[in-house]
Structure formats: structure tokens, C-alpha cells
Design an enzyme around this catalytic site. Structure first.
Site, PDB file in Angstrom:
ATOM      1  N   ARG A 196       9.545 -11.481 -16.326  1.00  0.00           N
ATOM      2  CA  ARG A 196       8.127 -11.714 -16.624  1.00  0.00           C
ATOM      3  C   ARG A 196       7.239 -10.599 -16.071  1.00  0.00           C
ATOM      4  NH1 ARG A 196       6.305 -16.727 -19.115  1.00  0.00           N
ATOM      5  NH2 ARG A 196       4.345 -15.942 -18.362  1.00  0.00           N
ATOM      6  N   GLU A 222      12.595   0.698 -26.120  1.00  0.00           N
ATOM      7  CA  GLU A 222      12.374  -0.249 -25.025  1.00  0.00           C
ATOM      8  C   GLU A 222      13.207   0.065 -23.792  1.00  0.00           C
ATOM      9  OE1 GLU A 222      11.354  -4.656 -26.734  1.00  0.00           O
ATOM     10  OE2 GLU A 222      13.368  -3.941 -27.124  1.00  0.00           O
ATOM     11  N   ASN A 252      -1.288 -16.239 -13.333  1.00  0.00           N
ATOM     12  CA  ASN A 252      -0.826 -15.565 -14.562  1.00  0.00           C
ATOM     13  C   ASN A 252      -1.947 -15.658 -15.580  1.00  0.00           C
ATOM     14  OD1 ASN A 252       1.650 -15.391 -13.400  1.00  0.00           O
ATOM     15  ND2 ASN A 252       2.661 -16.850 -14.766  1.00  0.00           N
ATOM     16  N   GLY A 253      -2.095 -14.636 -16.393  1.00  0.00           N
ATOM     17  CA  GLY A 253      -3.109 -14.681 -17.453  1.00  0.00           C
ATOM     18  C   GLY A 253      -4.250 -13.734 -17.149  1.00  0.00           C
ATOM     19  N   HIS A 283       7.828  11.099 -47.953  1.00  0.00           N
ATOM     20  CA  HIS A 283       6.372  11.128 -48.072  1.00  0.00           C
ATOM     21  C   HIS A 283       5.708  11.510 -46.755  1.00  0.00           C
ATOM     22  CE1 HIS A 283       6.687   9.581 -52.098  1.00  0.00           C
ATOM     23  NE2 HIS A 283       7.447   8.595 -51.669  1.00  0.00           N
ATOM     24  N   CYS A 335       3.774 -11.928 -15.890  1.00  0.00           N
ATOM     25  CA  CYS A 335       3.753 -12.388 -14.498  1.00  0.00           C
ATOM     26  C   CYS A 335       4.540 -13.706 -14.399  1.00  0.00           C
ATOM     27  CB  CYS A 335       2.360 -12.630 -13.942  1.00  0.00           C
ATOM     28  SG  CYS A 335       1.277 -11.208 -14.026  1.00  0.00           S
ATOM     29  N   LYS A 350      14.717  -1.094 -29.950  1.00  0.00           N
ATOM     30  CA  LYS A 350      15.634  -1.257 -28.817  1.00  0.00           C
ATOM     31  C   LYS A 350      15.766   0.060 -28.062  1.00  0.00           C
ATOM     32  CE  LYS A 350      16.369  -5.362 -28.641  1.00  0.00           C
ATOM     33  NZ  LYS A 350      14.997  -5.447 -28.954  1.00  0.00           N
ATOM     34  N   GLU A 405      14.272  -2.532 -35.814  1.00  0.00           N
ATOM     35  CA  GLU A 405      14.733  -3.187 -34.588  1.00  0.00           C
ATOM     36  C   GLU A 405      15.595  -2.227 -33.750  1.00  0.00           C
ATOM     37  OE1 GLU A 405      13.865  -5.746 -33.047  1.00  0.00           O
ATOM     38  OE2 GLU A 405      15.512  -6.231 -31.698  1.00  0.00           O
ATOM     39  N   TRP A 412       2.930  -8.363 -13.503  1.00  0.00           N
ATOM     40  CA  TRP A 412       2.865  -7.357 -14.558  1.00  0.00           C
ATOM     41  C   TRP A 412       1.385  -7.007 -14.668  1.00  0.00           C
ATOM     42  CZ3 TRP A 412       0.568  -6.662 -19.368  1.00  0.00           C
ATOM     43  CH2 TRP A 412       1.148  -5.686 -20.191  1.00  0.00           C
ATOM     44  N   LYS A 466       8.707  -9.682 -20.745  1.00  0.00           N
ATOM     45  CA  LYS A 466       9.379 -10.430 -21.811  1.00  0.00           C
ATOM     46  C   LYS A 466       8.426 -11.347 -22.552  1.00  0.00           C
ATOM     47  CE  LYS A 466      13.555 -12.638 -23.033  1.00  0.00           C
ATOM     48  NZ  LYS A 466      13.824 -11.558 -23.983  1.00  0.00           N
TER      49      LYS A 466
HETATM   50  C1  G6P Z   1       7.511  -8.885 -25.820  1.00  0.00           C
HETATM   51  C2  G6P Z   1       8.978  -8.620 -25.575  1.00  0.00           C
HETATM   52  C3  G6P Z   1       9.709  -8.416 -26.894  1.00  0.00           C
HETATM   53  C4  G6P Z   1       9.474  -9.623 -27.809  1.00  0.00           C
HETATM   54  C5  G6P Z   1       7.971  -9.844 -28.022  1.00  0.00           C
HETATM   55  C6  G6P Z   1       7.692 -11.150 -28.751  1.00  0.00           C
HETATM   56  O1  G6P Z   1       6.884  -7.727 -26.250  1.00  0.00           O
HETATM   57  O2  G6P Z   1       9.141  -7.486 -24.741  1.00  0.00           O
HETATM   58  O3  G6P Z   1      11.106  -8.303 -26.651  1.00  0.00           O
HETATM   59  O4  G6P Z   1      10.121  -9.412 -29.027  1.00  0.00           O
HETATM   60  O5  G6P Z   1       7.309  -9.945 -26.761  1.00  0.00           O
HETATM   61  O6  G6P Z   1       8.072 -12.234 -27.938  1.00  0.00           O
HETATM   62  P1  G6P Z   1       8.302 -13.702 -28.465  1.00  0.00           P
HETATM   63  O7  G6P Z   1       8.594 -14.514 -27.240  1.00  0.00           O
HETATM   64  O8  G6P Z   1       7.020 -14.126 -29.121  1.00  0.00           O
HETATM   65  O9  G6P Z   1       9.425 -13.648 -29.422  1.00  0.00           O
END
Ligand code: G6P
Length: 640
Positions: A27, A519, A117-118, A535, A2, A516, A512, A91, A635
Site C-alpha cells: 500500500r 512498473e 489514509n486518503g 503512423h 498508505c 509490467k 499490459e 505513500w 497497489k
Molecule cells: C494501481 C496498481 C495497478 C492496478 C491499478 C488498478 O495503479 O499499481 O497494478 O492495476 O492500480 O487497481 P485496481 O485495484 O482498481 O484493479
């Protein structure tokens, strides 16, 4: 998680709110809303103040729709009568995304507006008590209790500060809150616990935001509230009320990020801009931290050699892409510095009773410096006597206040939800740390470490070269999307299964790459250590499956080629990430992504991951997805 914006004292209240909210959409973007105070039309002496709100809930277009509904005239002509406003992008945590659950929330009489937020952890008991007292709720959110609590507390005192202090005593959980009171139309009251909140002042305009980019167009001077502080934001002043009740002026700090950095600058989206900025992110993160003779200088970051010499165990704790950067670092630190490293998912580390002492270094890696799982894990580590180092991209973020040392990445603001440039900058910072520890402990010969840092210095140019090969990756994605493979061919990309395989440092790159793709493309992708495939997961390999194999040369490269044969034999389409001119790897591939050869195999992740970011990016475009605002994601995740 948020986003909050607030403004008072400007004729452009609506414009500042909506542009700030648009910058905060990373956010959250389930819904958006604003509340504003106004003086009754005419504005004559004694005119009554008004408080109104407007909310939209159309997913990723919520801010754009809200802006359109507010109308160009009101936003642009500078003759608006709004005195102050607060805005929110949501969010969803408690209550589905819909208009009723969108913020701001009102009290029963629509005289108090709240954005939050929170999570209010004890909201259920508070709500049932308030309902018994006769309060009427209109949403399923935890946040709405805040408006009703303030109503209840203000009815007895009429003093906002007393009401907010009472609120702090009652609320459990994490929060950043901004409040408008109808009877105080030019004031914004804000308070925080754990969730970040900043305030700023410029040319008679008071500003509030959960994140820097939201108000970067208005001011570069900001103050970050501490836990349980209250701020009263007025057009020409900001007062801070501490936990002890003392009132003080904020000490502002200067933000170095430019507004241009927080805008798209000619790119179609933030993600492609941020991918393109990766060479600069790494170069900036290295800048000034390596001497001519290859010595790493991190003393000003509070990482003195004396302290590091004592360390006999390292934990790296992180989430998401930051976790994958941590996994890469494990290979580098153990190889160069010969210190055992464990890499933990923050939410697991915190609750699993790790064994820590004063010789343990816990490294929290977090782009935002706010992710609650990592933040709480680091707090726990400190309580248990470990030394805590934070690697983050955001100056003065919450984690930087709960640690012994900070190593900043210098990637600039990252607004695409899927991490790209901050991820490679984290790797660069972690490589510096690995070499620094090795040098502190004298486990590398000077010429060895000089050779490594010289290789590290070459990485930004190699990254730029990788990005310049982007059109090949776009073509490959189109070919794969149009591919037919006979009977087993599933119907379109959406049903396809992807495996990303790697060994050694290629393994975190595989994780990673798969993350990606999940995501932003919403495709089922799994990252796996290639040697482990046999395995179990190899049972899933069949025609139609796409295997992306990281086959740039590292010490397990020939074993990697054998694993590639195993999946080829079972009908998978194999896309190989290979170094330019590596004919042996290329010969195994159905499709190839060529990347520049990297002089040191441990540094290859910074190059290889770019190829996989671009692969996922072009798949997302083919699928018609919004790459900057992928569904269900936020994010910065400030809830557990
Ligand atoms: C969220 C984002 C990811 C990020 C993760 C950790 O899930 O969508 O892209 O890697 O948080 O965020 P940070 O700010 O702790 O690196």
C-alpha cells in the site's frame, strides 16, 4: 494508498503492528511509523499513561528498519507494557517522504496520535485557521490537521466521540483514520469516509486495518466500516457509532483467505509466487460457474439472463492492468455477444459526460474494489441510471456496496504491487460474462458456446505449461541485457527503448506487457497496436530498440508478420511471442518466446500475458529492482 494497522489488548502489540505493516507494504513504503500507549513503568495503581511514537523513512526498507530499531526483545518476549498501538506505511501525497511527514502525527501536546489514509481536501483552510489559533505544525502533510482538530474539539468536550463527530463535519475528502488518545490508553478510535477500514476482535485482542492481509494472522472475523461510521475498538469489545449516533455491535463476516496465501511460501518474492498461482486463480474463478452443457451460471451473482437481455450498450471502466483486462473483454463480448462495448479509463469516464441509460451496463473492473477513480465512476454511472456490475477480488470492498451485481474473481490475496494473478482472473471472469451475455441473448448456438467453454476450461493447464518455460525467458533476458549492437548501442538496459506490438487481442496484451516492464523494471516501454506504428512511432525504431511482438495466431496474424518485417527492416531486435511449432512466426524472430498453442485465439491473452510478466520480472531482477515494491507505485490507489 498508505496502510493502517491497529491493535489493543495484546502483549504482542509491537509484533502485531510491525508484521501487519510488513504485509501492507504494497500500500505504500515511503516511510513507516507507529504510536503506542503504555502505563508508566511498574504499572502500579494510579500510574500515568504514556504515548510515544517511532518513525523511519528509508524507502522500501522502512518497516524492516523500524522493526530493527524497536528491538527483538520488545517485539518478541510477550512482556511488553504497550496497551495499544497504531501503525502506518505511507505513500506520499502531500509532503515529500521524510521523517517529519511520516505518520503517526501528534497534536501540540503529544496527547493524540493519528494515522490517516486518503486526502483531506480542505486541509489548507483548516490549517491556516488552526495556526491562527496557535497550533504548531511540524509536517507538510494534510493529515496533521486531523490531530490538531481533535485537540481543539477534545479540549472543549473531552469526549472522543463528540470530537470525532465534529471532525467528520469539518473534513472534506477521503479518509480512513485511527486515533490514540493518551488519556484512554486501551482504546483505538477509527472512522472512515471512502477509504477502506476494517476492525476485528479475537481472544481479547481488538484489531484495526486498512486491508485484510494486515490482520489475517490474528483473526478471520472482520467488520468493514461504512462511510462516516466511528468504531471504538477495545480489547474485549467493538462498538459502532452510526451517522445517526446509534450505537450497535458489528456484524462480523468470515474471511476465506488463509494466512499462507498472504505469505511468500518459499518463493523469493510475492510476484513470482503470484505468477505461479495463476492457473489456480483462473480455475477457481471458473469453478462452479459452468454447467456440463456449457451454460454459464451467474444468477447467484445477480446477473440474471432477463436483465442482461435488455442491455444494448456496455462500458467497461477500470485503471491499470484492470483496464487492459477490460480491453481484452471488448473483443470477446463484441465477437460473441454482439453488444457494442466501450472501454474507458475510469478517471476519464467519470468526467467526460458519457451517455448512459437503464439499458446500459457499466462494468467496473478492479482488483481491490477500492480504486477511487473507478469507485467514483461507478457511483456516477448509477446516478445516471445505468446498471452497474463490479468485478473484483476483494469481498465486501467499497465498490461491492455501490453496484447492482458483483462477480468475484477468486485469486486470493495479491500482495505484489504489479498485478498478475488478479489480472488473469479478471480476464476469466470477463470471458464468463461475455459468454453469459451471448447465451442470454441467444446469439451463440449451444454447440458454439460449449466449444468455447471447453476451450476456456483448458486454459489453466496451458498457463501452467507457460510458467514451466520460465527458464527460457530468464536466459533470453540475460542475452538481451548483454547484447551489443554496434554504434547505436545505448549504454546498458536503462537507456534502451522497448516497443510492444500486438493486433486484435494481442494489442491489450502488448499494453499490459509494456506496463509490467515500466512498473517493475523502470524501462521505457510503449505498447502499440502494430498496424498503427507506421503512423508516427516507427520513426523511433533503430538498432538497439527491442520490439516485443505478440504473434500468436489470431485473425490478424499474417498482418502482424508484415508489421514485424517493418521494424526488422529498421534494425530493431525483434522478440516474438509465438505458439509452439509455429515455424512461420519463429522464422521472423531474432529471439523467440514460445508459448503453448491456445485452441481459441480470443483466449490467447491469458497465456501470452504470462510470458510478458516473466519477461518483465527477469528484467527487473537483472536491474536489481525490488519487484514487489516498485518505486513510486502503490497497489491500491485511493486518491484522485
Ligand atoms: C494501481 C496498481 C495497478 C492496478 C491499478 C488498478 O495503479 O499499481 O497494478 O492495476 O492500480 O487497481 P485496481 O485495484 O482498481 O484493479
Amino acid at each position: 494508498m498508505c496502510g493502517i494497522v491497529g491493535v489493543t489488548g495484546s502483549k504482542r502489540v509491537l509484533a502485531i503492528l510491525t508484521s501487519g505493516m510488513a504485509r501492507l507494504e504494497y500500500r505504500g513504503y515511503d516511510s513507516a511509523g507507529i504510536a503506542c500507549t503504555e502505563i508508566e513503568s511498574g504499572g502500579h495503581q494510579g500510574a500515568a499513561s504514556l504515548l510515544w511514537r517511532k518513525r523511519t523513512c528509508v524507502g522500501t526498507n522502512s518497516v524492516a528498519r523500524l522493526t530493527a530499531e524497536l528491538g527483538d526483545k520488545e517485539l518478541g518476549d510477550g512482556n511488553c507494557c504497550q496497551l495499544a498501538g497504531i501503525g502506518h506505511v505511507r505513500w506520499a501525497t502531500h509532503g515529500r517522504p521524510d521523517i517529519d511527514n511520516a505518520h503517526p502525527h501528534f497534536d501540540c501536546n503529544s496527547e493524540i496520535a493519528v494515522v490517516h489514509n486518503g486526502i483531506v481536501e480542505n486541509y489548507e483552510s483548516i490549517k491556516s485557521q488552526l495556526v491562527d489559533e496557535g497550533h504548531k505544525f511540524t509536517s507538510e502533510t494534510d493529515s496533521e490537521v486531523i490531530a490538531h482538530l481533535l485537540e481543539s474539539f477534545s479540549s472543549s468536550t473531552k469526549e472522543p466521540i463528540k470530537a470525532l463527530k465534529a471532525l467528520l463535519d469539518v473534513l472534506e475528502g477521503t479518509f480512513a483514520i485511527a486515533v490514540l488518545f493518551k488519556h484512554l490508553p486501551s482504546d483505538i478510535y477509527v472512522v472512515r469516509r471512502v477509504s477502506p477500514l476494517i476492525v476485528g476482535l479475537h481472544n481479547g485482542i481488538g484489531l484495526v486495518a486498512s486491508d485484510i492481509p494486515a490482520i489475517l494472522g490474528e483473526t478471520r472475523q472482520v467488520y468493514s466500516l461504512s462511510d462516516n461510521e466511528i468504531a471504538i475498538v477495545r480489547p474485549d469489545s467493538i462498538s459502532i457509532v452510526g451517522e445517526d449516533g446509534e450505537v450497535s455491535d458489528p456484524i462480523f463476516r468470515d474471511i476465506q483467505w488463509s494466512l499462507e496465501e498472504a505469505e511468500k511460501g518459499g518463493f523469493d518474492d510475492f510476484m513470482s509466487k503470484e505468477i505461479a498461482e495463476q492457473p489456480a486463480s483462473v480455475a477457481d474463478t471458473l469453478r462452479g460457474r459452468i454447467t456440463e452443457d456449457g451454460t454459464i451460471l451467474l444468477d447467484q451473482e445477480n446477473l440474471s439472463k432477463d436483465q442482461l437481455r435488455e442491455i444494448d450498450k456496455i462500458f467497461i471502466v477500470a485503471c491499470g492492468s484492470s483496464f487492459h483486462a477490460g480491453l481484452v473483454a471488448k473483443y470477446a463480448i463484441e465477437h460473441w455477444a454482439r453488444v457494442p462495448v466501450e472501454v474507458d479509463i475510469s478517471s476519464e469516464f467519470r468526467y467526460r459526460d458519457p451517455i448512459l441509460n437503464s439499458r446500459t451496463l457499466v462494468v467496473g473492473v478492479s482488483q481491490s474494489g477500492e480504486t477511487i477513480d473507478t469507485f467514483q465512476a461507478l457511483k456516477e454511472a448509477r446516478l445516471q441510471g445505468a446498471k452497474v456490475l463490479v468485478i473484483t477480488n476483494v469481498v465486501d470492498s467499497s465498490m461491492t456496496r455501490e453496484c447492482d451485481a458483483v462477480l468475484y474473481t477468486r485469486a486470493g490475496p495479491e500482495l505484489g504491487v504489479a498485478a498478475t494473478k488478479t489480472h488473469v482472473a479478471q480476464m476469466a471472469a470477463l470471458y464468463l460474462l461475455a459468454i453469459h451475455i451471448a447465451q442470454s441473448k441467444n446469439v451463440l448456438y449451444p454447440e458454439e458456446s460449449l466449444e468455447i467453454v471447453n476451450h476456456l476450461r483448458q486454459v489453466p493447464d496451458l498457463m501452467a505449461k507457460t510458467i514451466s518455460l520460465q527458464s527460457n525467458i530468464a536466459d533470453l533476458v540475460h542475452r538481451l541485457s548483454n547484447q551489443t549492437t554496434g554504434d547505436a548501442q545505448p549504454t546498458g538496459n536503462r537507456c534502451r527503448r522497448f516497443f510492444y506490438l500486438g493486433r486484435n487481442v494481442g494489442y491489450p496484451v502488448a499494453l499490459e506487457g509494456a506496463l509490467k516492464l515500466k512498473e517493475i523494471s523502470y524501462l521505457a516501454a510503449e505498447g502499440y497496436p502494430a498496424g498503427e506504428l507506421k503512423h508516427g512511432p516507427i520513426a523511433l525504431i533503430e538498432p538497439g530498440v527491442i520490439v516485443v511482438a505478440i504473434a500468436t495466431r489470431n485473425r490478424l496474424w499474417s498482418k502482424m508478420l508484415a508489421n514485424i518485417e517493418e521494424v526488422k527492416a529498421r534494425g530493431a531486435t525483434v522478440v516474438i511471442v509465438a505458439g509452439e511449432g509455429d515455424e512461420e512466426s519463429i522464422a521472423k524472430a531474432d529471439e523467440v518466446i514460445l508459448v503453448p498453442r491456445v485452441p481459441h485465439p480470443l483466449l490467447a491473452p491469458m497465456i501470452d500475458v504470462i510470458a510478458l510478466q516473466l519477461f518483465a520480472y527477469h528484467f527487473a531482477l537483472v536491474m536489481g529492482n525490488d519487484v514487489d515494491r516498485p518505486r513510486n507505485l502503490a497497489k491500491t490507489v485511493t486518491v484522485e
